[in-house]
Design an enzyme around this catalytic site. Structure first.
Site, PDB file in Angstrom:
ATOM      1  N   SER A   1       0.910  -1.096  -0.091  1.00 46.50           N
ATOM      2  CA  SER A   1      -0.121  -0.080  -0.068  1.00 46.50           C
ATOM      3  C   SER A   1       0.823   1.067   0.055  1.00 46.50           C
ATOM      4  O   SER A   1       1.897   1.305  -0.980  1.00 46.50           O
ATOM      5  CB  SER A   1      -0.861  -0.182   1.165  1.00 46.50           C
ATOM      6  OG  SER A   1      -2.099   0.790   1.191  1.00 46.50           O
TER       7      SER A   1
ATOM      8  N   HIS B   1      -7.962  -5.527  -0.941  1.00 45.34           N
ATOM      9  CA  HIS B   1      -6.727  -5.020  -0.432  1.00 45.34           C
ATOM     10  C   HIS B   1      -6.238  -5.964   0.598  1.00 45.34           C
ATOM     11  O   HIS B   1      -6.114  -5.667   1.849  1.00 45.34           O
ATOM     12  CB  HIS B   1      -6.911  -3.769   0.084  1.00 45.34           C
ATOM     13  CG  HIS B   1      -5.883  -2.656   0.382  1.00 45.34           C
ATOM     14  ND1 HIS B   1      -5.124  -2.327  -0.731  1.00 45.34           N
ATOM     15  CD2 HIS B   1      -5.267  -2.216   1.130  1.00 45.34           C
ATOM     16  CE1 HIS B   1      -4.061  -1.437  -0.306  1.00 45.34           C
ATOM     17  NE2 HIS B   1      -4.356  -1.373   0.960  1.00 45.34           N
TER      18      HIS B   1
ATOM     19  N   ASP C   1      -9.715  -4.489  -5.288  1.00 42.47           N
ATOM     20  CA  ASP C   1      -9.017  -3.780  -4.269  1.00 42.47           C
ATOM     21  C   ASP C   1     -10.135  -2.582  -4.279  1.00 42.47           C
ATOM     22  O   ASP C   1     -10.001  -1.827  -5.352  1.00 42.47           O
ATOM     23  CB  ASP C   1      -7.740  -3.258  -4.583  1.00 42.47           C
ATOM     24  CG  ASP C   1      -7.083  -2.866  -3.538  1.00 42.47           C
ATOM     25  OD1 ASP C   1      -7.617  -2.108  -2.530  1.00 42.47           O
ATOM     26  OD2 ASP C   1      -5.887  -2.956  -3.632  1.00 42.47           O
TER      27      ASP C   1
END
Length: 314
Positions: free
Chosen positions: A203, A291, A259
């Site tokens: 991320s 995610h 995601d």
């Protein structure tokens, strides 16, 4: 579905709050059964209110005139990210270090995502099956985050707003890059050449690690992005090291098609931008993955690291 490799697990071994050193985690103490909270299976409960905060990372990259609108979002203090009373940026906690179980000849540096800490990722070292590799898991400093009403939380850089035109925190990002470069320099001073060092992350950590690889004066052994993106896109031509493209530094970008925090389109556009500028990038899509991670992604990361950092000849 193949379940031979579990998602990256979490660790109860958090880094200490001192600065300027590292914390070594003995291999025997690294847990390997609890799913990592940011990479938990779809049946697991996600972290509190982290998703609304992270979704802005996609909005920052949406072109003008896009149908995406931040109108539905409003800043609020996220309870699980409340920090201490310091209004400024705090020092980076000590990195967690998982030493090589064999003769050390390569190093992997992995950066966590927003609101997390390096210790959560310590089990990844054992999962990669690279006895000659040391794994370093840095922790971001605690800093005020603008869209969190200024409340501090672990972040590699600030997130200034919810508008597609919001300014990116270039000073904060470059500060984080400087810190990653200092970790690389320490490894080089210890005898590990840059070509035997791979950086990567998840991320926001993926975005910073990519920037660190692009701007390092000497080409690294590789870079991987897990559910990440290319930040400071307009500034990359001016910031990128002249050695990065000629060296064909391998980059692996992994992204789930479902995601909803750093949406797939964001990852796809980032990969296309890197490919257009001539980067040696492999963009891997994981159908149905959010995610989080999957057993296939774990296998792909392991294969990538084995390719970039093969065991040194005796």
């Amino acid at each position: 579905e193949d379940h031979s490799d579990p998602p990256f697990p979490s660790s109860t071994l958090g880094p200490s709050q001192r600065g300027g050193s590292t914390r070594t985690v003995p291999l025997s103490t690294v847990p390997s059964t609890t799913p990592h909270p940011c990479l938990a299976p779809k049946t697991a409960t996600p972290r509190g209110f982290l998703a609304p905060l992270l979704f802005v990372l996609f909005l920052l990259a949406v072109p003008r005139g896009s149908a995406a609108s931040p109108a539905a979002f409003s800043p609020r203090i996220l309870p699980h990210l409340r920090g201490g009373g310091n209004a400024g940026t705090m020092p980076n906690p000590d990195p967690v270090v998982v030493p090589a179980s064999g003769q050390h000849s390569a190093t992997v540096i992995l950066l966590h995502g927003l609101g997390d800490q390096g210790g959560s990722w310590a089990p990844v070292g054992q999962q990669m099956l690279l006895p000659h590799c040391k794994f370093i898991f840095p922790s971001a400093s605690t800093r005020p985050v603008s869209i969190n009403m200024g409340a501090p939380c672990p972040a590699w850089a600030d997130i200034k707003g919810l508008s597609p035109d919001s300014e990116e925190d270039e000073p904060g990002a470059m500060e984080a890059v400087k810190y990653v470069h200092s970790l690389i320099a320490s490894e080089v001073a210890a005898g590990i050449p840059p070509s035997r060092i791979v950086v990567g992350g998840f991320s926001q950590g993926a975005a910073i690690s990519c920037l660190a690889a692009l701007t390092h004066k000497e080409p690294l052994g590789g870079c991987f992005l897990l559910s990440g993106w290319l930040m400071l896109r307009a500034r990359i031509p001016a910031l990128m090291s002249p050695t990065f493209l000629p060296a064909k530094v391998p980059v692996m970008h992994c992204h789930g098609s479902n995601d909803m925090i750093v949406p797939f389109l964001f990852g796809q556009v980032s990969a296309q931008a890197m490919e257009k500028m001539g980067a040696n990038i492999d963009f891997k899509v994981y159908p149905g993955m959010g995610h989080e991670s999957s057993s296939q992604e774990v296998q792909d990361l392991r294969a990538f690291l084995h390719k970039c950092l093969p065991a040194a000849p005796p």
